[in-house]
Enzyme design. Structure first.
Site, mmCIF file in Angstrom:
data_model
loop_
_atom_site.group_PDB
_atom_site.id
_atom_site.type_symbol
_atom_site.label_atom_id
_atom_site.label_comp_id
_atom_site.label_asym_id
_atom_site.label_seq_id
_atom_site.Cartn_x
_atom_site.Cartn_y
_atom_site.Cartn_z
ATOM 1 N N TYR A 54 0.788 -1.284 0.003
ATOM 2 C CA TYR A 54 -0.067 0.108 0.095
ATOM 3 C C TYR A 54 0.728 1.298 -0.111
ATOM 4 C CZ TYR A 54 -4.109 -2.809 0.058
ATOM 5 O OH TYR A 54 -5.177 -3.609 -0.304
ATOM 6 N N ARG A 57 1.371 2.051 -3.662
ATOM 7 C CA ARG A 57 0.325 2.224 -4.405
ATOM 8 C C ARG A 57 -0.078 3.714 -3.886
ATOM 9 N NH1 ARG A 57 -0.281 0.004 -8.432
ATOM 10 N NH2 ARG A 57 -2.332 0.897 -8.626
ATOM 11 N N HIS A 107 -14.913 2.027 -0.658
ATOM 12 C CA HIS A 107 -13.771 1.148 -0.198
ATOM 13 C C HIS A 107 -12.448 1.698 0.391
ATOM 14 C CE1 HIS A 107 -15.236 -1.818 -3.405
ATOM 15 N NE2 HIS A 107 -16.061 -2.039 -2.351
ATOM 16 N N CYS A 115 -6.213 4.560 12.516
ATOM 17 C CA CYS A 115 -5.398 4.121 13.904
ATOM 18 C C CYS A 115 -6.572 3.208 14.543
ATOM 19 C CB CYS A 115 -5.366 5.225 14.768
ATOM 20 S SG CYS A 115 -4.733 4.684 16.351
ATOM 21 N N THR A 174 -16.691 -0.371 -14.139
ATOM 22 C CA THR A 174 -16.499 -1.219 -13.040
ATOM 23 C C THR A 174 -17.088 -2.613 -13.479
ATOM 24 O OG1 THR A 174 -17.362 -2.017 -10.800
ATOM 25 C CG2 THR A 174 -18.548 -0.491 -12.041
ATOM 26 N N LEU A 200 -15.814 -0.037 -20.713
ATOM 27 C CA LEU A 200 -14.815 -0.447 -21.848
ATOM 28 C C LEU A 200 -15.475 -1.684 -22.721
ATOM 29 C CD1 LEU A 200 -12.324 0.342 -23.361
ATOM 30 C CD2 LEU A 200 -11.087 -1.330 -22.092
ATOM 31 N N GLU A 201 -16.180 -2.375 -21.930
ATOM 32 C CA GLU A 201 -16.776 -3.880 -22.365
ATOM 33 C C GLU A 201 -18.003 -3.946 -21.685
ATOM 34 O OE1 GLU A 201 -13.325 -6.294 -21.983
ATOM 35 O OE2 GLU A 201 -13.487 -6.600 -19.987
ATOM 36 N N ALA A 217 -13.668 5.308 -20.868
ATOM 37 C CA ALA A 217 -14.360 6.279 -20.292
ATOM 38 C C ALA A 217 -14.116 7.731 -20.552
ATOM 39 C CB ALA A 217 -13.847 6.067 -18.494
HETATM 40 N N1 APR Z 1 -12.989 2.844 -19.761
HETATM 41 C C1 APR Z 1 -13.771 2.390 -19.305
HETATM 42 N N2 APR Z 1 -13.551 1.070 -18.681
HETATM 43 C C2 APR Z 1 -12.627 0.548 -18.478
HETATM 44 C C3 APR Z 1 -11.422 1.141 -19.066
HETATM 45 C C4 APR Z 1 -11.659 2.436 -19.645
HETATM 46 N N3 APR Z 1 -10.422 3.015 -20.093
HETATM 47 N N4 APR Z 1 -10.403 0.444 -18.751
HETATM 48 C C5 APR Z 1 -10.936 -0.764 -18.276
HETATM 49 N N5 APR Z 1 -12.351 -0.550 -18.071
HETATM 50 C C6 APR Z 1 -13.271 -1.663 -17.314
HETATM 51 C C7 APR Z 1 -12.799 -2.999 -17.586
HETATM 52 O O1 APR Z 1 -13.369 -3.548 -18.775
HETATM 53 C C8 APR Z 1 -13.599 -3.583 -16.196
HETATM 54 O O2 APR Z 1 -14.911 -3.899 -16.553
HETATM 55 O O3 APR Z 1 -13.265 -1.261 -15.841
HETATM 56 C C9 APR Z 1 -13.562 -2.430 -15.299
HETATM 57 C C10 APR Z 1 -12.517 -2.657 -14.108
HETATM 58 O O4 APR Z 1 -12.945 -3.644 -13.361
HETATM 59 P P1 APR Z 1 -11.983 -4.079 -11.879
HETATM 60 O O5 APR Z 1 -10.658 -4.109 -12.600
HETATM 61 O O6 APR Z 1 -12.651 -5.277 -11.613
HETATM 62 O O7 APR Z 1 -12.286 -2.937 -10.827
HETATM 63 P P2 APR Z 1 -13.487 -2.626 -10.063
HETATM 64 O O8 APR Z 1 -14.661 -3.002 -10.698
HETATM 65 O O9 APR Z 1 -13.388 -1.124 -9.754
HETATM 66 O O10 APR Z 1 -13.175 -3.542 -8.611
HETATM 67 C C11 APR Z 1 -14.122 -3.611 -7.855
HETATM 68 O O11 APR Z 1 -12.725 -4.824 -6.435
HETATM 69 O O12 APR Z 1 -10.471 -5.636 -5.982
HETATM 70 C C12 APR Z 1 -11.450 -4.951 -5.349
HETATM 71 O O13 APR Z 1 -11.853 -3.075 -3.786
HETATM 72 C C13 APR Z 1 -11.388 -3.538 -5.301
HETATM 73 O O14 APR Z 1 -12.663 -1.446 -5.630
HETATM 74 C C14 APR Z 1 -12.192 -2.661 -6.328
HETATM 75 C C15 APR Z 1 -13.368 -3.592 -6.513
#
Ligand code: APR
Length: 237
Positions: A54, A57, A107, A115, A174, A200-201, A217
């Site tokens: 962390y 990050r 999150h 703390c 997401t 994205l998909e 996005a």
């Molecule tokens: N524009 C739009 N969407 C995008 C882009 C982009 N440029 N790049 C990637 N994505 C999409 C991907 O296709 C995917 O569906 O964003 C999504 C990211 O998914 P994750 O990596 O699973 O992230 P997230 O959904 O935020 O994860 C949820 O999981 O690990 C935990 O706590 C962590 O908050 C996080 C949670």
């Protein structure tokens, strides 16, 4: 007519700022198994590993910049007269640095330390690996203020309250893999709220949305914000 909006954002909105997503190829978890860095058990077992992860990050996100998707949501936040809540799963501060104010981090946040002795969350930018004292109680019991797997996301009551008032729910960047965030679209549907996915998909929950647009996005979000602001919908209280 739209007046109250709840927006859920995930790692995809920060991808074009150079912050790795979690589940795409090359995603963050490839170097580390989730169980090794993102659970309370991992922290109890090997706190140095978790702190180093962390710390890295936290340092990395401070060098990143908001992209046009964050900028567009900040603009919407600034001018939207109705209710608006940006619920983010992201632990970066790019929504805030773009200028958004109505942001809720379900999150947690990289730039806070929690703390576990006095239960105060303090603004934090430095490493935690050397166990610095809590600025409030001086105990050396700080941990990243990140909601790990197996822990309860923050402020769910506020999120559901905002959803009950909303007439539009938009999910941006997401994967729909992590609950309870992934379930908000179904909660919205049950409440009779319009739902839109910008990703994205197709996400894992794509079929639950009334409408979905797929692409980066940085393009989809500014275009959608323009549409919302151009519509007659901005007539909230
Ligand atoms: N524009 C739009 N969407 C995008 C882009 C982009 N440029 N790049 C990637 N994505 C999409 C991907 O296709 C995917 O569906 O964003 C999504 C990211 O998914 P994750 O990596 O699973 O992230 P997230 O959904 O935020 O994860 C949820 O999981 O690990 C935990 O706590 C962590 O908050 C996080 C949670």
């Amino acid at each position: 007519m739209v007046s109250n909006i709840v927006i859920l954002t995930g790692a995809g909105i920060s991808a074009e700022s150079g912050i790795d997503t979690f589940r795409d190829g090359g995603g963050l978890w490839e170097q580390h198994r989730v169980e090794d860095v993102a659970t309370p058990e991992a922290f109890a077992r090997d706190p140095d590993l978790v702190h180093r992860f962390y710390d890295m990050r936290r340092e990395a996100i401070q060098a990143k910049l908001p992209n046009p998707a964050h900028g567009a949501l900040a603009r919407l936040d600034a001018v939207w007269n109705g209710r608006l809540l940006i619920v983010t799963q992201n632990v970066d501060d790019l929504h805030e640095r773009a200028g958004a104010r109505r942001v809720l981090h379900m999150h947690g946040e990289h730039l806070k330390a929690w703390c576990t002795a006095c239960d105060v969350r303090s603004p934090w930018r430095e490493p935690l690996i050397d166990r610095p004292p809590c600025p409030v109680c001086q105990s050396r019991s700080l941990r990243p203020d990140i909601v790990w797997f197996g822990e309860m996301p923050y402020r769910m009551g506020e999120i559901y309250a905002a959803l009950r008032e909303a007439d539009l729910f938009v999910s941006i960047g997401t994967s729909g893999a992590v609950y309870p965030a992934a379930g908000l679209v179904r909660d919205a549907r049950e409440l009779g709220i319009e739902t839109l996915e910008l990703n994205l998909e197709p996400s894992q929950g794509s079929q639950w949305f009334h409408a979905a647009r797929h692409g980066p996005a940085s393009e989809l979000v500014p275009a959608w914000v323009e549409e919302v602001l151009a519509g007659a919908g901005n007539s909230g209280p």
